[in-house]
Design an enzyme around this catalytic site. Structure first.
Site, PDB file in Angstrom:
ATOM      1  N   CYS A 128      39.289  45.330  44.316  1.00 34.53           N
ATOM      2  CA  CYS A 128      38.002  45.327  43.617  1.00 34.53           C
ATOM      3  C   CYS A 128      38.100  46.132  42.332  1.00 34.53           C
ATOM      4  O   CYS A 128      38.091  47.371  42.358  1.00 34.53           O
ATOM      5  CB  CYS A 128      36.918  45.912  44.517  1.00 34.53           C
ATOM      6  N   ALA A 134      32.122  44.802  33.112  1.00 38.88           N
ATOM      7  CA  ALA A 134      33.490  45.253  32.816  1.00 38.88           C
ATOM      8  C   ALA A 134      34.481  44.324  33.501  1.00 38.88           C
ATOM      9  O   ALA A 134      34.887  44.569  34.625  1.00 38.88           O
ATOM     10  CB  ALA A 134      33.700  46.695  33.282  1.00 38.88           C
ATOM     11  N   SER A 136      37.424  42.023  31.487  1.00 37.09           N
ATOM     12  CA  SER A 136      38.636  42.341  30.735  1.00 37.09           C
ATOM     13  C   SER A 136      38.582  43.763  30.182  1.00 37.09           C
ATOM     14  O   SER A 136      39.612  44.412  29.997  1.00 37.09           O
ATOM     15  CB  SER A 136      38.814  41.343  29.581  1.00 37.09           C
ATOM     16  N   TRP A 162      33.652  39.368  41.312  1.00 35.10           N
ATOM     17  CA  TRP A 162      34.840  38.495  41.272  1.00 35.10           C
ATOM     18  C   TRP A 162      35.945  38.995  42.204  1.00 35.10           C
ATOM     19  O   TRP A 162      37.124  38.855  41.898  1.00 35.10           O
ATOM     20  CB  TRP A 162      35.394  38.358  39.853  1.00 35.10           C
ATOM     21  N   SER A 184      39.622  54.302  30.465  1.00 29.86           N
ATOM     22  CA  SER A 184      40.503  53.717  31.474  1.00 29.86           C
ATOM     23  C   SER A 184      41.495  54.732  32.040  1.00 29.86           C
ATOM     24  O   SER A 184      42.013  54.557  33.145  1.00 29.86           O
ATOM     25  CB  SER A 184      41.264  52.526  30.887  1.00 29.86           C
ATOM     26  N   GLY A 364      43.819   7.897  34.307  1.00 28.73           N
ATOM     27  CA  GLY A 364      42.635   7.212  33.814  1.00 28.73           C
ATOM     28  C   GLY A 364      41.416   7.476  34.673  1.00 28.73           C
ATOM     29  O   GLY A 364      41.178   8.592  35.138  1.00 28.73           O
ATOM     30  N   GLU A 388      42.778  38.126  36.252  1.00 26.86           N
ATOM     31  CA  GLU A 388      43.862  39.094  36.003  1.00 26.86           C
ATOM     32  C   GLU A 388      44.266  39.138  34.534  1.00 26.86           C
ATOM     33  O   GLU A 388      45.431  39.244  34.183  1.00 26.86           O
ATOM     34  CB  GLU A 388      45.064  38.783  36.897  1.00 26.86           C
ATOM     35  N   GLY A 389      43.260  39.084  33.684  1.00 30.56           N
ATOM     36  CA  GLY A 389      43.477  39.149  32.244  1.00 30.56           C
ATOM     37  C   GLY A 389      43.401  37.772  31.624  1.00 30.56           C
ATOM     38  O   GLY A 389      44.232  36.912  31.893  1.00 30.56           O
ATOM     39  N   THR A 390      42.370  37.525  30.809  1.00 29.29           N
ATOM     40  CA  THR A 390      42.226  36.230  30.155  1.00 29.29           C
ATOM     41  C   THR A 390      43.396  35.972  29.212  1.00 29.29           C
ATOM     42  O   THR A 390      44.156  36.884  28.863  1.00 29.29           O
ATOM     43  CB  THR A 390      40.929  36.179  29.348  1.00 29.29           C
TER      44      THR A 390
END
Length: 408
Positions: A128, A134, A136, A162, A184, A364, A388-390
């Site tokens: 978590c 908060a 990224s 998330w 951080s 198709g 886990e980081g964009t």
């Protein structure tokens, strides 16, 4: 140190084939059902536990493979089966990596076994970190951990979001701020043992993809955990905070925070997941193109289709090599001087999105229906460029590493 090689040894090939068989025989037949149900596929996890795939021993063997290829190989095969079910099987691993990256030997031995349970009583775990404000921006965490010295307990308050397995986990690993002024650098990770009062599941998310994986909020309301649940211990934390405060005054090298230590260790594995999904979609598209006829011939006879497939396979192989390089470097203590971990995750995740979209195009109208799996694979692939980081964060990490500049 193991030499870098692009060929699996006999033992690795045996494990790969075993995993591929499980993915083909157990995961794939169940994929559509659990995607529609949007529920944790406990029966499939149970089957994985019975054969030894969902177990501490299996992941330990792959994690300590001296070539570094054990984990990415396993991830690719399981996610080739289905991303949602595979994430339910491997999601506990992120919490386990959080303990491995930050915990003491005693904490590793105590808590990781409890994350998995056993074949007769399967458990899961949750890592978590993200919060509503908060994601990224990990420096903006609002979840607080305050030390109660009289009771030798930490008191946690906040809301996480998330979280894979959030609220249904036996063990939760929670990242919280112990010194908000340090941003951080003032974070630490905590174990929340099973049954701890004050921890509750919040909203369960209904998602675009990976719908067989449980994702939810975790609410922490005066959650008290023993001092021994601080990963790494208080002495180590106090020393790290003291260095961070000193460097904040004078300027100096960055101190890694608890969440980032976990993400750095797991990014190549996420890249391998993306490779597995991309490979699965490519194989469906290739088979379809060889059998689907238009104007009296298979559609692969047309360069427009054949060239797409050539590009898809080239990109998949390139992504795999980036993942393998980063994995080998990590296990052999080679520093990511050019952000190789982020490179692998960035390229593989973007490849998965592109390849699954191309697979739909090749099929198709059929590709747009749920009668064929590429529609689900395309929905699943979208997550790799986000969690886990964009992709944008990966590019930022790479650019900062290459330039040495504080790019924003």
């Amino acid at each position: 140190m193991a030499e870098f090689t692009m060929e699996l040894n006999d033992e690795q090939k045996e494990v790969r084939d075993w995993l591929h068989g499980f993915a083909a025989d157990v995961i794939r037949p169940a994929a559509a059902e659990w995607d529609e149900r949007e529920e944790t596929p406990w029966p499939v996890i149970q089957e994985a536990a019975k054969v030894g795939i969902y177990s501490l021993d299996f992941y330990a063997q792959q994690y300590f493979d001296p070539t570094g290829l054990g984990i990415p190989m396993a991830m690719e095969e399981l996610f080739w089966g289905d991303a949602g079910i595979a994430l339910s099987i491997v999601g506990t691993g992120l919490a386990a990596v959080g303990v491995l990256a930050n915990g003491t030997e005693e904490q590793i031995g105590t808590w990781i076994p409890q994350m998995y349970g056993d074949a007769n009583d399967v458990k899961v775990a949750a890592f978590c970190s993200s919060e509503p404000d908060a994601g990224s921006d990990v420096a903006s965490l609002r979840t607080r951990a305050v030390y109660d010295e009289a009771k030798d307990e930490w008191v946690l308050n906040g809301t996480k979001t998330w979280a894979t397995n959030g609220g249904i986990a036996n063990v939760h690993v929670v990242v919280a701020a112990v010194d908000p002024e340090l941003g951080s650098k003032g974070h630490a990770s905590f174990i929340v043992p099973p049954g701890t009062p004050g921890l509750a599941q919040g909203q369960k998310f209904k998602k675009h993809g990976i719908r067989a994986s449980h994702t939810a909020e975790v609410v922490l309301d005066n959650v008290r955990v023993p001092g021994a649940c601080l990963l790494g211990g208080k002495e180590k934390l106090d020393e790290r905070l003291a260095r961070a405060r000193e460097r904040a005054k004078t300027g100096g090298e960055r101190v890694k925070n608890a969440a980032m230590a976990t993400f750095e260790a797991s990014r190549p594995a996420v890249g391998a997941m993306a490779v597995g999904t991309a490979r699965a979609a490519y194989e469906v598209a290739l088979d379809y193109a060889k059998t689907r006829e238009q104007f009296g011939r298979p559609i692969i006879d047309n360069q427009g289709v054949a060239f797409q497939l050539a590009d898809m396979r080239t990109q998949i192989d390139a992504a795999r090599l980036l993942v393998w390089r980063a994995s080998w470097m990590a296990v052999n203590g080679k520093p990511f001087t050019a952000a190789e971990g982020s490179m692998s995750k960035l390229y593989a995740s973007e490849t998965a999105k592109k390849v699954t979209a191309q697979a739909i195009q090749i099929l198709g109208g059929n590709g747009y229906t749920r009668e064929y799996p590429v529609e689900r694979m395309h929905r699943d692939a979208a997550i790799y460029t986000i969690f886990e980081g964009t992709s944008e964060i990966q590019r930022l990490v790479i650019a900062r590493t290459l330039s040495g500049m504080p790019i924003r």
